[in-house]
Design an enzyme around this catalytic site. Structure first.
Site, PDB file in Angstrom:
ATOM      1  N   LYS A  71      29.683  48.532  39.715  1.00 51.72           N
ATOM      2  CA  LYS A  71      31.127  48.321  39.554  1.00 51.72           C
ATOM      3  C   LYS A  71      31.645  49.370  38.578  1.00 51.72           C
ATOM      4  O   LYS A  71      31.071  49.572  37.509  1.00 51.72           O
ATOM      5  CB  LYS A  71      31.407  46.906  39.038  1.00 51.72           C
ATOM      6  CG  LYS A  71      30.907  45.827  40.001  1.00 51.72           C
ATOM      7  CD  LYS A  71      31.106  44.421  39.470  1.00 51.72           C
ATOM      8  CE  LYS A  71      30.609  43.386  40.483  1.00 51.72           C
ATOM      9  NZ  LYS A  71      30.733  41.999  40.013  1.00 51.72           N
ATOM     10  N   LYS A  94      29.647  32.717  47.218  1.00 49.53           N
ATOM     11  CA  LYS A  94      29.280  32.304  45.874  1.00 49.53           C
ATOM     12  C   LYS A  94      28.480  31.005  45.928  1.00 49.53           C
ATOM     13  O   LYS A  94      28.871  30.047  46.609  1.00 49.53           O
ATOM     14  CB  LYS A  94      30.525  32.112  45.018  1.00 49.53           C
ATOM     15  CG  LYS A  94      31.266  33.406  44.716  1.00 49.53           C
ATOM     16  CD  LYS A  94      30.490  34.292  43.768  1.00 49.53           C
ATOM     17  CE  LYS A  94      31.291  35.515  43.362  1.00 49.53           C
ATOM     18  NZ  LYS A  94      30.600  36.339  42.359  1.00 49.53           N
TER      19      LYS A  94
END
Length: 338
Positions: A222, A115
Site C-alpha cells: 500500500k 473480510k
C-alpha cells in the site's frame, strides 16, 4: 530502499497547512470498526494528495503516510506501464443476506476480498459469508480472504480448512507475526492456498523480513503506509515476491496514489484492492475513482471545493488532524520517518 535523493525535499509546514483540508466521509457499511472515514487532503505542485493514517497509529508510523502524501503531491509519478488497473470487490464482515448488495457496488469485478476473523464474528458466520460470495461470483470468480491478523495459528488452520472448499485465491494475513505466518504456510501448504502478507509488510520495522523468512507467497503493498510510491517499488524489487497493490479505505485522491503505484509495477498478476471508493457514501471529487467494468483508470483526481466544504470535519477533528500533521512533519524533519 530508495535513496533519499530520489524523494522530494520536505516542504515547509506552512506550505502544507496552506492547502490542508480535513474531511469526514460516511461509509455505506461499517468497515474496520468505523462508520466515518476521516482524511486530510493537501494540494501540492503535482496536484491533490492524501494523508490519512488511521486514528490509532502513533506519530512515527503515521509519518510514513505523510512522506507518501508529499511524494505524490510534490513529485511526478513514475512512468505508468498500464492505463487502467483491474480491481477486486471488498466485502466487509456483513451478514450473508447483505453480500449481494455489497458486490453490486463493484460492477464488473471478477474478484472479491472477503473480510473474516472479526472478533465479534464466529467461524460459522465467516463461512456463510464466503459461501454467498462464491455463489454470486460463480465458479469462474476469484475469492480471497483477509483476516487482518485475527487468528492464531491453530484458528487459522481450522478456518482455512473450513473454507478451502470455496477455491480460495489466497488468504491475506491470517496471523500476526512473521513466525506464525511461516508456520501456517507450512501447515496448509498441501492445500495449495497461497498465504499473503499485509500488516507484516506495511506495519513492520523491516518490511522485507516476511520475504526473507519465507513466510508468505505474495505481498500486499500500500502506497501510503510504505512511505510512497517510490519506497513501495523499492520494497517490491528487494522482496522478489509476487505482489498485489491495495489501499487503506482512502478517498479517491488516495486511491489515485495507489493506482499510480500499481501502474508502475513491472508485473501485476492480481486484481488490486483499489476499488474501495465503492464503500464510501461520499467522496471529495465529482469524478470518484470507482470501478467501471472491473477496473479503475490511472489518473490524478481533482478535489471539489464544494465537496470539501460539504464533508468538512468539525472544528475539533480538524484541529486534531492539523496538530497531527504538524507532529508528523516534525518527525520527517528529524529523518526518523524517512
Amino acid at each position: 530502499m530508495t535513496d533519499d535523493a530520489e524523494l522530494p525535499g520536505l516542504p515547509d509546514l506552512s506550505d502544507l497547512l496552506a492547502t490542508a483540508r480535513v474531511v469526514a466521509l460516511p461509509l455505506v457499511t461499517r468497515f474496520r470498526g468505523i462508520d466515518v472515514r476521516e482524511a486530510l487532503l493537501l494540494e501540492g505542485p503535482e496536484g491533490w494528495t492524501e494523508f490519512s493514517p488511521f486514528a490509532e497509529y502513533d506519530d512515527e508510523e503515521a509519518s510514513a503516510w505523510l512522506a507518501a502524501a508529499i511524494d505524490f503531491g510534490w513529485s511526478p509519478a513514475p512512468p505508468a506501464l498500464r492505463d487502467a488497473i483491474r480491481v477486486n470487490a471488498t466485502v466487509p464482515d456483513v451478514d450473508p443476506d447483505e453480500v449481494r448488495a455489497v458486490l453490486d457496488r463493484f460492477p464488473g469485478c471478477r474478484t472479491a476480498k472477503v473480510k473474516v476473523a472479526a472478533s465479534d464474528r464466529t467461524l460459522a458466520q465467516d463461512v456463510a459469508r464466503v459461501r454467498v460470495v462464491r455463489e454470486v461470483l460463480g465458479p469462474e470468480g476469484r475469492v480471497r480472504l483477509d483476516a487482518n491478523a485475527g487468528w492464531n495459528v491453530d484458528e487459522a488452520e481450522h478456518a482455512i480448512h473450513a473454507m478451502a472448499e470455496f477455491d480460495l485465491e489466497y488468504v491475506e494475513q491470517p496471523c500476526a507475526t512473521v513466525e506464525e505466518l511461516a508456520e501456517i504456510r507450512r501447515r496448509t501448504k498441501y492445500l495449495g492456498i497461497p498465504i499473503a502478507a499485509d500488516e507484516s509488510v506495511r506495519r513492520a520495522s523491516d518490511p522485507l523480513a516476511v520475504a526473507e523468512a519465507g513466510a508468505a507467497d505474495l505481498l500486499v503493498v500500500k502506497a501510503q503506509p510504505l512511505g510512497g510510491i517510490r519506497r513501495a517499488l523499492a520494497i517490491v524489487a528487494a522482496a522478489g515476491l509476487p505482489v498485489n497493490v491495495s489501499s487503506a479505505l482512502d478517498t479517491s485522491v488516495g486511491l489515485a496514489m495507489g493506482a499510480h503505484l500499481a501502474a508502475a509495477m513491472p508485473e501485476l498478476e492480481f486484481d488490486c484492492g483499489l476499488g474501495t471508493a465503492s464503500l464510501l457514501a461520499a467522496d471529495v471529487t465529482d469524478a470518484p475513482l470507482a470501478p467501471v467494468d472491473g477496473a479503475v483508470p490511472v489518473r490524478r483526481v481533482e478535489a471539489s471545493a464544494a465537496l470539501l466544504d460539504r464533508w468538512a470535519a468539525d472544528g475539533d477533528r480538524t484541529a486534531w488532524w492539523l496538530a497531527r500533521l504538524e507532529r508528523c512533519h516534525a518527525v520527517l524533519a528529524t529523518g526518523a520517518g524517512r
